[in-house]
Design a protein around this motif. Structure first.
Motif, PDB file in Angstrom:
ATOM      1  N   GLY B 187      25.464 -75.176 106.159  1.00  0.00           N
ATOM      2  CA  GLY B 187      24.403 -74.240 105.796  1.00  0.00           C
ATOM      3  C   GLY B 187      24.856 -73.218 104.767  1.00  0.00           C
ATOM      4  N   ARG B 188      26.102 -72.743 104.928  1.00  0.00           N
ATOM      5  CA  ARG B 188      26.655 -71.740 104.011  1.00  0.00           C
ATOM      6  C   ARG B 188      26.899 -72.284 102.610  1.00  0.00           C
ATOM      7  NH1 ARG B 188      28.870 -67.068 106.435  1.00  0.00           N
ATOM      8  NH2 ARG B 188      27.037 -66.271 107.462  1.00  0.00           N
ATOM      9  N   LEU B 189      27.168 -73.581 102.518  1.00  0.00           N
ATOM     10  CA  LEU B 189      27.579 -74.149 101.234  1.00  0.00           C
ATOM     11  C   LEU B 189      26.408 -74.400 100.289  1.00  0.00           C
ATOM     12  CD1 LEU B 189      30.334 -76.677 102.433  1.00  0.00           C
ATOM     13  CD2 LEU B 189      30.663 -74.492 101.294  1.00  0.00           C
ATOM     14  N   ASN B 190      25.174 -74.184 100.742  1.00  0.00           N
ATOM     15  CA  ASN B 190      23.981 -74.402  99.903  1.00  0.00           C
ATOM     16  C   ASN B 190      23.989 -75.760  99.202  1.00  0.00           C
ATOM     17  OD1 ASN B 190      22.915 -71.855 100.495  1.00  0.00           O
ATOM     18  ND2 ASN B 190      24.319 -70.939  98.994  1.00  0.00           N
ATOM     19  N   LEU B 191      23.882 -76.809  99.982  1.00  0.00           N
ATOM     20  CA  LEU B 191      24.007 -78.153  99.419  1.00  0.00           C
ATOM     21  C   LEU B 191      22.662 -78.835  99.222  1.00  0.00           C
ATOM     22  CD1 LEU B 191      27.018 -79.094 101.672  1.00  0.00           C
ATOM     23  CD2 LEU B 191      27.113 -78.864  99.189  1.00  0.00           C
ATOM     24  N   GLU B 192      21.571 -78.067  99.244  1.00  0.00           N
ATOM     25  CA  GLU B 192      20.235 -78.666  99.187  1.00  0.00           C
ATOM     26  C   GLU B 192      20.063 -79.646  98.026  1.00  0.00           C
ATOM     27  OE1 GLU B 192      20.804 -75.705 100.258  1.00  0.00           O
ATOM     28  OE2 GLU B 192      19.693 -75.541 102.134  1.00  0.00           O
ATOM     29  N   ARG B 193      20.726 -79.349  96.887  1.00  0.00           N
ATOM     30  CA  ARG B 193      20.514 -80.249  95.746  1.00  0.00           C
ATOM     31  C   ARG B 193      21.218 -81.593  95.929  1.00  0.00           C
ATOM     32  NH1 ARG B 193      25.349 -79.074  92.716  1.00  0.00           N
ATOM     33  NH2 ARG B 193      26.243 -77.317  93.830  1.00  0.00           N
TER      34      ARG B 193
END
Lengths: 78, 352
Positions: B187-193
């Motif tokens: 969640g912290r790593l912002n991997l949505e893309r």
């Protein structure tokens, strides 16, 4: 004429559901087209979260489990 | 007795009670069988087969004849109970419960729900899409997707049967912790893309209503899935216990302390590396691992191995590849593997 779709990517459970649906149709002399939907983008057209899903005449009637033969027969007749 | 019951209870109530009655009768039979296993195994080995107590063969045979029926009985009984509990949960309900939760509390709830929500690993994709569509954060979704396979019900029951409730409890607690931490990190790593683009374009058409189930429905479904699971794993259990019995009878005590003991630092990462490709044999591996532990292998190493076997499986990663880009898969595997290795080290250090 019934239109039946089995939704699932092709894992063991989805195959078992398809076999069971075919058996129920044969046992009860039901006239039906049975189609397997394996593409996720197509599967997700139905409100489904877990496979295998069973669609009868475009309505999702069960998901995430393999209903017993008697239950499938009841669903097909109603 | 049945005469008075017939007279006293109305027919409607009796139809309601029938499922409970058959479950109660099965429970009594189950208890009787469970208590007969040990004396029967002893009698068969030492009286019927006339093997001497204390001999290699006698020890191995007694071990096998006791463990096989015991584990199979435990599996059928406890899987039945677990699947009855699971009929109260469904992916739809879980999604509703997780909708609108923040990181943190959401991860804890997702990990707990991952244990009780019934779904097969091939459903990982529709579940993932459905969760993301409902606005559940990526990290929370991953806590759910990690907890479900890492905490495997067959593994849990077998650990309970062979190692006792403490080890089973440790497995459950560490599996939950790993799922919560892995989800928080992702969640912290912002991997949505790194989620495949088509996932964001699908507009899932709402949820379905929960079915209304009677107790008879719950019992018959639980019974069906118990039969299915036991049919799938019994052979692995028997073979695993046979190998374990051989080790129990023939390998000298402490023989493995040097390779798998707690003082060998590399044994935990090695166990995790070895465990990842061994997916389908979880049921067969636990009895072997149990025998290895008697011969000096450390508990942390053993638990790490087991969680790698059930939690990080190649078939499931291939399924998830349909919705996740390779980077995100790699991050997921790395984070979970590191968490499992850390758990292994922690147990070896704490439990000695």
């Amino acid at each position: 004429m019934l239109s039946i779709k089995v939704l699932g990517s092709g894992c063991a459970n989805c195959k078992r559901l398809e076999t069971r649906v075919r058996k129920v149709c044969a046992d009860n002399d039901l006239d039906a087209t049975i189609e397997k939907v394996t593409d996720y983008q197509d599967i997700m057209r139905w409100p489904i979260l877990s496979t295998p899903g069973l669609v009868i005449n475009e309505t999702l009637v069960s998901q995430g489990r393999i209903p017993a033969e008697a239950e499938i027969a009841r669903l097909l007749k109603s | 007795m049945s005469q008075t019951l017939k007279g006293a209870v109305s027919p409607v109530l009796r139809a309601d009670l029938r499922p409970f009655a058959s479950v109660a009768v099965s429970a009594v039979l189950w208890l009787a069988a469970y208590n007969l296993v040990q004396p029967l195994a002893q009698w068969l080995t030492y009286s019927a087969l006339r093997l001497g107590p204390g001999t290699h063969l006698g020890e191995a045979v007694a071990f096998f004849l006791y463990d096989v029926p015991k584990i199979l009985l435990l599996l059928s009984g406890m899987i039945f109970l677990i699947t009855v509990v699971r009929t109260f949960f469904s992916p739809e309900r879980t999604r509703a419960l997780l909708g609108g939760r923040r990181q943190g509390i959401g991860n804890v709830l997702a990990a707990a729900l991952g244990v009780v929500t019934p779904f097969c690993s091939c459903s990982a994709v529709p579940l993932f899409i459905g969760f993301v569509e409902a606005g559940i954060p990526l990290g929370v979704t991953f806590s759910f997707l990690t907890a479900a396979p890492v905490i495997n019900e067959v593994a849990l029951v077998m650990l309970f049967g062979l190692f006792g409730w403490r080890v089973a409890g440790l497995y459950l607690a560490s599996g939950l912790t790993i799922a919560i931490l892995a989800g928080l990190v992702i969640g912290r790593l912002n991997l949505e893309r790194h989620v495949e683009d088509f996932v964001w374009q699908i507009h899932a058409s709402g949820g379905t209503e929960m079915e209304k189930l009677t107790w008879a429905d719950r019992f018959s479904r639980a019974w069906a899935s118990t039969r299915e699971i036991v049919a799938k794993v019994w052979l692995y259990v028997v073979v695993g216990i046979a190998v374990g019995a051989g080790i129990h009878g023939y390998v000298p005590e402490q023989a493995l302390a040097n390779i798998l003991g707690k003082d060998t630092w590399w044994s935990v990462p090695a166990a995790v590396l070895l465990g990842v490709p061994l997916y389908s044999n979880a049921a067969g591996i636990i009895p072997v691992v149990h025998a290895l532990m008697e011969k000096g292998a450390a508990l942390g190493t053993v638990l790490a191995f087991m969680m790698a076997v059930v939690g990080l499986s190649l078939p499931e990663l291939i399924i998830l590849r349909r919705v996740l880009k390779p980077t995100l898969i790699a991050v997921f595997v790395t984070v979970v593997a590191i968490a499992i290795v850390a758990t292994g080290f922690l147990f070896n250090a704490v439990l000695g």
